[in-house]
Every structure is written in structure tokens, then in C-alpha cells.
Design an enzyme around this catalytic site. Structure first.
Site, PDB file in Angstrom:
ATOM      1  N   LYS A 107     -55.853  -1.011  -7.221  1.00  0.00           N
ATOM      2  CA  LYS A 107     -55.582  -1.883  -8.376  1.00  0.00           C
ATOM      3  C   LYS A 107     -56.754  -1.868  -9.351  1.00  0.00           C
ATOM      4  O   LYS A 107     -56.566  -1.813 -10.564  1.00  0.00           O
ATOM      5  CB  LYS A 107     -55.347  -3.322  -7.915  1.00  0.00           C
ATOM      6  CG  LYS A 107     -53.944  -3.522  -7.389  1.00  0.00           C
ATOM      7  CD  LYS A 107     -53.117  -4.413  -8.286  1.00  0.00           C
ATOM      8  CE  LYS A 107     -51.658  -4.051  -8.188  1.00  0.00           C
ATOM      9  NZ  LYS A 107     -50.718  -5.142  -8.335  1.00  0.00           N
ATOM     10  N   TYR A 127     -51.778   4.721  -6.696  1.00  0.00           N
ATOM     11  CA  TYR A 127     -51.083   3.462  -6.453  1.00  0.00           C
ATOM     12  C   TYR A 127     -49.742   3.731  -5.780  1.00  0.00           C
ATOM     13  O   TYR A 127     -49.586   4.745  -5.101  1.00  0.00           O
ATOM     14  CB  TYR A 127     -51.004   2.606  -7.745  1.00  0.00           C
ATOM     15  CG  TYR A 127     -50.964   1.181  -7.321  1.00  0.00           C
ATOM     16  CD1 TYR A 127     -52.044   0.604  -6.670  1.00  0.00           C
ATOM     17  CD2 TYR A 127     -49.786   0.446  -7.446  1.00  0.00           C
ATOM     18  CE1 TYR A 127     -51.971  -0.671  -6.150  1.00  0.00           C
ATOM     19  CE2 TYR A 127     -49.716  -0.837  -6.930  1.00  0.00           C
ATOM     20  CZ  TYR A 127     -50.814  -1.389  -6.285  1.00  0.00           C
ATOM     21  OH  TYR A 127     -50.732  -2.647  -5.751  1.00  0.00           O
ATOM     22  N   ARG A 168     -49.384  -8.894   3.382  1.00  0.00           N
ATOM     23  CA  ARG A 168     -48.087  -8.394   2.885  1.00  0.00           C
ATOM     24  C   ARG A 168     -48.358  -7.263   1.908  1.00  0.00           C
ATOM     25  O   ARG A 168     -48.276  -7.431   0.701  1.00  0.00           O
ATOM     26  CB  ARG A 168     -47.301  -9.541   2.238  1.00  0.00           C
ATOM     27  CG  ARG A 168     -45.808  -9.287   2.127  1.00  0.00           C
ATOM     28  CD  ARG A 168     -45.354  -9.265   0.691  1.00  0.00           C
ATOM     29  NE  ARG A 168     -46.031  -8.217  -0.064  1.00  0.00           N
ATOM     30  CZ  ARG A 168     -46.149  -8.184  -1.379  1.00  0.00           C
ATOM     31  NH1 ARG A 168     -45.680  -9.148  -2.107  1.00  0.00           N
ATOM     32  NH2 ARG A 168     -46.744  -7.178  -1.999  1.00  0.00           N
ATOM     33  N   ASN A 225     -40.976  -2.038  -3.318  1.00  0.00           N
ATOM     34  CA  ASN A 225     -41.881  -0.900  -3.114  1.00  0.00           C
ATOM     35  C   ASN A 225     -42.172  -0.731  -1.632  1.00  0.00           C
ATOM     36  O   ASN A 225     -42.079  -1.700  -0.879  1.00  0.00           O
ATOM     37  CB  ASN A 225     -43.221  -1.175  -3.822  1.00  0.00           C
ATOM     38  CG  ASN A 225     -43.063  -1.171  -5.329  1.00  0.00           C
ATOM     39  OD1 ASN A 225     -42.351  -0.358  -5.874  1.00  0.00           O
ATOM     40  ND2 ASN A 225     -43.748  -2.091  -5.981  1.00  0.00           N
ATOM     41  N   GLU A 282     -54.031 -10.651  -4.321  1.00  0.00           N
ATOM     42  CA  GLU A 282     -53.129  -9.509  -4.206  1.00  0.00           C
ATOM     43  C   GLU A 282     -52.608  -9.358  -2.780  1.00  0.00           C
ATOM     44  O   GLU A 282     -53.383  -9.317  -1.833  1.00  0.00           O
ATOM     45  CB  GLU A 282     -53.927  -8.249  -4.596  1.00  0.00           C
ATOM     46  CG  GLU A 282     -53.144  -6.985  -4.583  1.00  0.00           C
ATOM     47  CD  GLU A 282     -52.115  -6.917  -5.688  1.00  0.00           C
ATOM     48  OE1 GLU A 282     -52.351  -7.492  -6.779  1.00  0.00           O
ATOM     49  OE2 GLU A 282     -51.070  -6.303  -5.461  1.00  0.00           O
ATOM     50  N   ASP A 283     -51.296  -9.271  -2.662  1.00  0.00           N
ATOM     51  CA  ASP A 283     -50.650  -8.960  -1.388  1.00  0.00           C
ATOM     52  C   ASP A 283     -51.011  -9.924  -0.244  1.00  0.00           C
ATOM     53  O   ASP A 283     -51.232  -9.512   0.893  1.00  0.00           O
ATOM     54  CB  ASP A 283     -50.912  -7.497  -0.994  1.00  0.00           C
ATOM     55  CG  ASP A 283     -50.034  -6.554  -1.840  1.00  0.00           C
ATOM     56  OD1 ASP A 283     -49.283  -7.052  -2.698  1.00  0.00           O
ATOM     57  OD2 ASP A 283     -50.095  -5.334  -1.635  1.00  0.00           O
ATOM     58  N   ASP A 307     -51.068 -11.497  -8.854  1.00  0.00           N
ATOM     59  CA  ASP A 307     -50.283 -10.452  -9.512  1.00  0.00           C
ATOM     60  C   ASP A 307     -48.871 -10.337  -8.946  1.00  0.00           C
ATOM     61  O   ASP A 307     -47.936 -10.026  -9.663  1.00  0.00           O
ATOM     62  CB  ASP A 307     -50.999  -9.100  -9.398  1.00  0.00           C
ATOM     63  CG  ASP A 307     -50.326  -8.064 -10.266  1.00  0.00           C
ATOM     64  OD1 ASP A 307     -50.153  -8.328 -11.472  1.00  0.00           O
ATOM     65  OD2 ASP A 307     -49.928  -7.000  -9.746  1.00  0.00           O
ATOM     66  N   ASP A 308     -48.733 -10.587  -7.643  1.00  0.00           N
ATOM     67  CA  ASP A 308     -47.398 -10.457  -7.031  1.00  0.00           C
ATOM     68  C   ASP A 308     -46.435 -11.496  -7.596  1.00  0.00           C
ATOM     69  O   ASP A 308     -45.237 -11.251  -7.675  1.00  0.00           O
ATOM     70  CB  ASP A 308     -47.497 -10.631  -5.510  1.00  0.00           C
ATOM     71  CG  ASP A 308     -48.516  -9.669  -4.939  1.00  0.00           C
ATOM     72  OD1 ASP A 308     -48.352  -8.466  -5.130  1.00  0.00           O
ATOM     73  OD2 ASP A 308     -49.508 -10.129  -4.337  1.00  0.00           O
TER      74      ASP A 308
HETATM   75  P1  NAD Z   1     -42.124 -11.825  -0.099  1.00  0.00           P
HETATM   76  O1  NAD Z   1     -42.394 -11.529   1.319  1.00  0.00           O
HETATM   77  O2  NAD Z   1     -42.824 -12.973  -0.734  1.00  0.00           O
HETATM   78  O3  NAD Z   1     -40.554 -12.059  -0.295  1.00  0.00           O
HETATM   79  C1  NAD Z   1     -39.550 -11.271   0.264  1.00  0.00           C
HETATM   80  C2  NAD Z   1     -38.257 -12.046   0.172  1.00  0.00           C
HETATM   81  O4  NAD Z   1     -37.196 -11.188   0.609  1.00  0.00           O
HETATM   82  C3  NAD Z   1     -38.202 -13.288   1.053  1.00  0.00           C
HETATM   83  O5  NAD Z   1     -37.635 -14.337   0.325  1.00  0.00           O
HETATM   84  C4  NAD Z   1     -37.248 -12.889   2.166  1.00  0.00           C
HETATM   85  O6  NAD Z   1     -36.505 -13.997   2.642  1.00  0.00           O
HETATM   86  C5  NAD Z   1     -36.338 -11.927   1.449  1.00  0.00           C
HETATM   87  N1  NAD Z   1     -35.613 -11.049   2.362  1.00  0.00           N
HETATM   88  C6  NAD Z   1     -36.067 -10.420   3.463  1.00  0.00           C
HETATM   89  N2  NAD Z   1     -35.063  -9.736   4.050  1.00  0.00           N
HETATM   90  C7  NAD Z   1     -33.967  -9.945   3.298  1.00  0.00           C
HETATM   91  C8  NAD Z   1     -32.630  -9.514   3.385  1.00  0.00           C
HETATM   92  N3  NAD Z   1     -32.228  -8.720   4.359  1.00  0.00           N
HETATM   93  N4  NAD Z   1     -31.777  -9.930   2.436  1.00  0.00           N
HETATM   94  C9  NAD Z   1     -32.175 -10.724   1.436  1.00  0.00           C
HETATM   95  N5  NAD Z   1     -33.440 -11.152   1.290  1.00  0.00           N
HETATM   96  C10 NAD Z   1     -34.316 -10.774   2.222  1.00  0.00           C
HETATM   97  O7  NAD Z   1     -42.426 -10.500  -0.887  1.00  0.00           O
HETATM   98  P2  NAD Z   1     -42.575 -10.302  -2.474  1.00  0.00           P
HETATM   99  O8  NAD Z   1     -43.992 -10.373  -2.870  1.00  0.00           O
HETATM  100  O9  NAD Z   1     -41.630 -11.189  -3.162  1.00  0.00           O
HETATM  101  O10 NAD Z   1     -42.146  -8.769  -2.606  1.00  0.00           O
HETATM  102  C11 NAD Z   1     -40.844  -8.355  -2.292  1.00  0.00           C
HETATM  103  C12 NAD Z   1     -40.678  -6.897  -2.672  1.00  0.00           C
HETATM  104  O11 NAD Z   1     -40.835  -6.756  -4.071  1.00  0.00           O
HETATM  105  C13 NAD Z   1     -41.673  -5.948  -2.018  1.00  0.00           C
HETATM  106  O12 NAD Z   1     -41.004  -4.788  -1.590  1.00  0.00           O
HETATM  107  C14 NAD Z   1     -42.609  -5.596  -3.132  1.00  0.00           C
HETATM  108  O13 NAD Z   1     -43.104  -4.280  -3.005  1.00  0.00           O
HETATM  109  C15 NAD Z   1     -41.711  -5.694  -4.331  1.00  0.00           C
HETATM  110  N6  NAD Z   1     -42.486  -5.952  -5.556  1.00  0.00           N
HETATM  111  C16 NAD Z   1     -42.306  -5.105  -6.609  1.00  0.00           C
HETATM  112  C17 NAD Z   1     -43.016  -5.286  -7.761  1.00  0.00           C
HETATM  113  C18 NAD Z   1     -42.783  -4.372  -8.923  1.00  0.00           C
HETATM  114  O14 NAD Z   1     -42.090  -3.438  -8.803  1.00  0.00           O
HETATM  115  N7  NAD Z   1     -43.340  -4.601 -10.061  1.00  0.00           N
HETATM  116  C19 NAD Z   1     -43.939  -6.311  -7.835  1.00  0.00           C
HETATM  117  C20 NAD Z   1     -44.101  -7.170  -6.745  1.00  0.00           C
HETATM  118  C21 NAD Z   1     -43.365  -6.977  -5.609  1.00  0.00           C
END
Ligand code: NAD
Length: 546
Positions: A169, A98, A151, A403, A240-241, A263-264
Site C-alpha cells: 500500500k 498489489y 483479514r 479480492n 488496513e486489513d 481504507d477497507d
Molecule cells: P469483512 O470480513 O468485513 O466482511 C465480509 C462480509 O461477507 C461479512 O458481512 C460476512 O457475513 C459476509 N459473508 C461471508 N460469507 C458470505 C456468504 N456466503 N454470503 C453472503 N455474505 C457472506 O470483509 P470486507 O472488508 O468487507 O471485505 C469483503 C471483500 O471485499 C473481500 O474479499 C475484500 O477483498 C473485498 N474488498 C474489495 C475492495 C475493492 O475492490 N476496492 C475493497 C475492500 C474490500
């Protein structure tokens, strides 16, 4: 749970069946009975020895991508052995099968492609999806993870190459919670890609056309969901994603119709809220006393805030009061009422406040107790920002969840050193322990795999009709309860990964309890719920075929 009972193949066919193949571990009796004599070398090698051999190979591989390829090859040959290896070495294996390595594997998927796994349903299959699902060889599917590849982690649109994610997953569903691998099905919806690099890549495996959008996309998803319901009526479908333009809408559309979750949005929320509950054991105080500032207002951020709000409401706040404690900075600055560019999902968190262009200004104005990075933007929690957090809080919560590792808002070491060892830090991808001023800090990994396998096990064990927010809240609290005082003393707000089966069982039981309470379970309540859930947990030891 009733598994499909396949008639056992013999000879070479058996050796090529990954669910039944034991390789060199086939006993003399099995070899004789199943036509394997002459097809295997002489020595009968017990599973423990096979594990040692795989680990020797694993350590010999020069980099993580090669290790990934080794493990996927093993999964394609001998699933029992693959799961034994993964379960016995979960700390080593999780970052390979993963995040972060799976991210790299997806980027390079077209180039490292060996054998298909799961199903690819493409935009060209519109009108024919029900027929295509009939090609899956097993009827009893209980867990589907589906992506449209738009994504992938924080890496963006990887099209059909996103398949590594559902595969990874579902491997975790099995390794962490024991969902039987024969009942899992990874699916990629190949609806095109807008990734120019892929379109220009001669090896790209998917459709080289722009993504389906609008009504055509929604019709395609609707046909897919209807066909899945018909073909696999007992399956939990995990989204997912997907990009957030689709994720929220699809979740709302299907969550009360089928057994599904995203899950996201929901898994991330649950694991993060668990981290906050654990951190509160260190800082004291209640959830309702916290002020959270999120960098990133997408699926993860909004999902987390929604669950935080539920937790605060449980503690006596109104929804409005609770929302007022959750703040967002997105790519255009602080999310406030006067902005006219806000997507629908951000509106509940747009406060009556002056606009601010950057995170530091927002931190200084809001003085949050917790900073949550879910932006996919690396190095955005700067030294100054972490120092400010440490000025306002004895123990600031700094969660850098983006991530893979390269996208984390700050590293564990930065969080600890910039806060003079006072930050309570969690990340999305793993970081090694950090020595600072003679103390060892063990950063917690807010890894969704603490949550979704247990939720999946609970939901499938009682055949729940839907997956609810209350289940994710129960999962969060159960996970926080599994953190020991010893873990907390090291700054670790999640239990060690080695305990994941125990943790998943506890979560599954809590989720099943909620299913009964909400009258969503469709199997009669067993006398002993723990024992009932345990019977659904697969063990990868070889079962005699002789
Ligand atoms: P998403 O695309 O839905 O959201 C991303 C957000 O970040 C958007 O609101 C965007 O406007 C904002 N953004 C982009 N550039 C920015 C900047 N320069 N400054 C401030 N905000 C900015 O994606 P998501 O599903 O919400 O995932 C976001 C991140 O979180 C990814 O890197 C993902 O890997 C991580 N994530 C981690 C976990 C975990 O660790 N458990 C779980 C889910 C997602």
C-alpha cells in the site's frame, strides 16, 4: 516538506542505502567523490537503460510471485529505480505489487522472506512500544499503514505474514501520488494468529500463539497509537486489513483523536461511490433513485452504504429514506429487523421485511439497480442472478469487488455475457477486456488505489488534523469527474491507471480544499493550492550527489 537531511554515506554503505543508491547510474564524478571507484563496473548506465534492463528481467520471470520477488528485491536495493519502473508500467506492476499477487506473496511470506521492511511490533512488546519505535531510523514519518494481519484481502488471518499489505500500500502511496518513500512506514502488529497452517509451519515468522483479544488487545492498540503520536506527530495512520470485529470500533475510537482512516471501510466506499456516479452518466438518473443490494455486510459493504447514504442525503433524501435504499445479504441471508444475530454495524440497514435465505430470492424481491459483491465468496453472482438484474434494468450495475481475483463474485466475461452486454461491471482485482458480439468491453477496476494515495497526499500536504467522510466524498466525485466520454463508451467507469498521478493530484487538491473548509488544515492556505500540493510529489529521477 522538510525531509530528513542525512549526511550522505560513501562507498559500500552508499550502495547499500536503497534511498540513495543509483547503482550503475552513478556518474564518474559521483564515483570519484563518493568513494565508489572500483566498487562498480565501468559502464555508466542512465536510469532509462536501467529500467529497460529491469523490464527484461521482469518479463523473463516465469510467474507473478517471481516477478513480485524481483520487484521487492529492487525496492530493497534502489528505491528510485523501483518507483520509475512501477510508474512507467503501472498497468503491469499494480497487479504484482498489489492485489492479486500480493495476496499470494502474503500467504507464502514466511517462505519467500528475504529482508525485513518496515516495523514488526509484537504482543511481547507491550509496555515497551514507545522505545521500539525509536529504532526507526527516520523522524519525519508522514504516512503509516498498519495491519494486524487478521483479514488480509479476502484471504483471512495471515498473522505477521500480512506485512506484504502495508508494504504494498505504501508503495502505491508513492507510485500513485508521489508521497516521498523516506516518509512512509509500514507496520505490522503481530498479536498472534489463529491460522493453524501458520502455527504448524516451521518457517512462520510471527508469534505462534492465539490472537490477543478483548481488553488486552485494546490496551495494546492504545499503547501503539499513543507511542506513534509521540514519535511521529505528523503521521497519517491508515488502518488496513483488520477484521471487522476490531475495524469499526477502532475507527470510531480514533478518527476524531488522531489523523487516521480505515481504507477497507472509507477508501472502498469512496472508490465504489465514484463508480456509481460514473455509471449514472451511462444510465441517467440520480443517486437517490438507485436501490443497492450488497452481498456481504462487513467493512467494505457498510462503508460503501454509509457513503451512498451521505450522497443521497445531499440529493434531498432523509437519512432514513436513503438507508431504506440499501439492502444487505450476509452469510445468514437478508439482513432484516426480525433477525437476532446481527452485529451492531448492520443494525442501521436491517429493514422491516420478510427474512430471505439467499441472494437470488432477495434480488427477485428487491429488484435492485445495483448489485455489490463484498463477501469474499467467489461465484456467488450466478447466471440466474445476473439475468434477473438484466431483466429489471436496462443497464444493471454489477460490482464484483471481492479480492483477490479468485474471490470475485463473478468474472467480467460472465457479467457481460449473462446480461447480453448490458451490465456496467466493475471488479476489485483486474480483469482483461472482454469481446462480446463484436464489441470490446473494458471492465473497470474499483481499486482503492484510485483513492487512498490522493487522499493521503491531500491530507499530508496541508497537515490535516483528521480525515473526514466529506474528504472521501470529495475524492469520489473528483474521481468520477476524471472519467472521460471515451472511457464510458467502452463501459469503463474508472479512468485508465496510467493517469493515476493526475487523478491523485486532483483528488489531493479536492481533499485539501475540504480540509480548509472544515478548518482541519494546519498549514496556512497557500495562494496556489495545486502548486503547493505538487511540491509534495516525489519524482524518482536521480538527484546528483556529487
Ligand atoms: P469483512 O470480513 O468485513 O466482511 C465480509 C462480509 O461477507 C461479512 O458481512 C460476512 O457475513 C459476509 N459473508 C461471508 N460469507 C458470505 C456468504 N456466503 N454470503 C453472503 N455474505 C457472506 O470483509 P470486507 O472488508 O468487507 O471485505 C469483503 C471483500 O471485499 C473481500 O474479499 C475484500 O477483498 C473485498 N474488498 C474489495 C475492495 C475493492 O475492490 N476496492 C475493497 C475492500 C474490500
Amino acid at each position: 516538506m522538510s525531509q530528513d537531511k542525512p549526511t550522505i554515506p560513501t562507498g559500500v554503505e552508499l550502495l547499500h542505502d536503497p534511498l540513495l543508491n543509483h547503482g550503475t547510474a552513478f556518474t564518474r564524478k559521483e564515483r570519484e567523490k563518493l568513494g565508489l571507484q572500483g566498487l562498480l563496473p565501468y559502464q555508466v548506465v542512465p536510469q532509462e537503460k536501467q529500467v529497460e534492463r529491469i523490464m527484461e528481467n521482469f518479463h523473463r520471470k516465469p510467474n507473478d510471485l517471481e516477478k513480485y520477488i524481483l520487484l521487492i528485491g529492487l525496492q530493497d536495493r534502489n528505491e528510485n529505480l523501483f518507483y520509475r519502473v512501477v510508474m512507467e508500467n503501472i498497468d503491469l506492476m499494480m497487479p504484482i505489487i498489489y492485489t492479486p499477487t500480493v495476496g499470494q506473496a502474503c500467504v507464502e511470506y514466511a517462505h519467500i522472506f528475504r529482508r525485513p521492511r518496515g516495523m514488526f511490533i509484537t504482543a511481547k512488546d507491550k509496555g515497551n512500544i514507545a522505545n521500539i519505535l525509536k529504532n526507526w531510523p527516520r523522524d519525519d514519518v508522514r504516512a503509516i499503514v498498519v495491519t494486524d494481519g487478521e483479514r488480509i484481502l479476502g484471504l483471512g488471518d495471515l498473522g505477521a505474514s500480512g506485512m506484504g499489505i502495508p508494504v504494498g500500500k505504501l508503495s502505491l502511496y508513492t507510485a500513485c501520488a508521489g508521497i516521498h518513500p523516506a516518509t512512509t512506514l509500514p507496520i505490522t502488529l503481530d498479536v498472534g494468529t489463529n491460522n493453524e497452517n501458520f502455527i504448524n509451519d516451521p518457517f512462520y515468522i510471527g508469534i505462534k500463539e492465539p490472537r490477543l483479544r478483548g481488553e488486552a488487545y485494546d490496551e495494546f492498540i492504545e499503547e501503539f497509537i499513543t507511542a506513534v503520536q509521540e514519535r511521529f506527530p505528523h503521521a497519517l495512520v491508515q488502518f488496513e486489513d483488520f477484521a471487522n470485529i476490531n475495524a469499526f470500533r477502532l475507527l470510531e475510537k480514533y478518527r476524531n483523536r488522531i489523523c487516521t482512516f480505515n481504507d477497507d471501510v472509507q477508501g472502498t466506499a469512496s472508490v465504489t461511490v465514484a463508480g456509481v456516479y460514473s455509471a449514472l452518466r451511462l444510465t441517467g438518473g440520480q443517486l437517490k433513485d438507485q436501490t443497492l443490494l450488497f452481498l456481504g455486510a462487513g467493512e467494505a459493504g457498510i462503508g460503501i452504504a454509509d457513503l451512498i447514504v451521505s450522497g443521497m442525503v445531499e440529493e434531498g433524501l432523509t437519512e432514513e429514506e436513503a438507508r431504506a435504499k440499501c439492502w444487505f445479504v450476509d452469510s445468514r441471508g437478508l439482513v432484516v429487523k426480525s433477525r437476532t444475530d446481527l452485529a451492531h454495524h448492520k443494525l442501521p440497514y436491517a429493514h422491516d421485511f420478510e427474512p430471505m435465505a439467499d441472494l437470488l430470492t432477495a434480488v427477485e424481491a428487491i429488484k435492485p439497480t445495483a448489485l455489490v459483491g463484498v463477501s469474499g465468496q467467489p461465484r456467488t453472482f450466478t447466471q440466474k442472478i445476473v439475468e434477473r438484474m438484466a431483466e429489471y434494468n436496462e443497464q444493471p450495475m454489477i460490482f464484483a469487488l471481492s479480492n483477490p481475483t479468485s474471490k470475485a463474485e463473478c468474472t467480467a466475461e460472465e457479467a457481460y455475457t449473462w446480461s447480453d452486454g448490458r451490465a456496467i461491471y466493475a471488479s476489485g482485482s483486474p480483469f482483461a477486456p472482454v469481446e462480446y458480439k463484436g464489441k470490446t468491453y473494458v471492465p473497470g477496476q474499483g481499486n482503492n488505489s484510485y483513492i487512498f494515495p490522493g487522499v493521503g497526499l491531500g491530507v499530508t500536504a496541508v497537515a490535516a488534523k483528521h480525515v473526514t467522510d466529506e474528504m472521501f466524498m470529495a475524492a469520489a466525485k473528483t474521481l468520477a469527474d476524471q472519467v472521460s466520454e471515451t472511457d464510458l463508451a467502452m463501459g469503463r467507469i474508472y479512468p485508465p491507471l496510467q493517469d493515476i498521478r493526475k487523478v491523485s493530484l486532483a483528488i489531493a487538491v479536492a481533499v485539501a480544499e475540504v480540509a480548509y473548509k472544515q478548518e482541519l488544515a494546519t498549514v496556512p492556505r497557500p495562494n496556489d493550492l495545486v502548486a503547493h500540493v505538487k511540491t509534495h510529489m516525489y519524482d524518482p529521477k536521480y538527484e546528483s550527489l556529487a
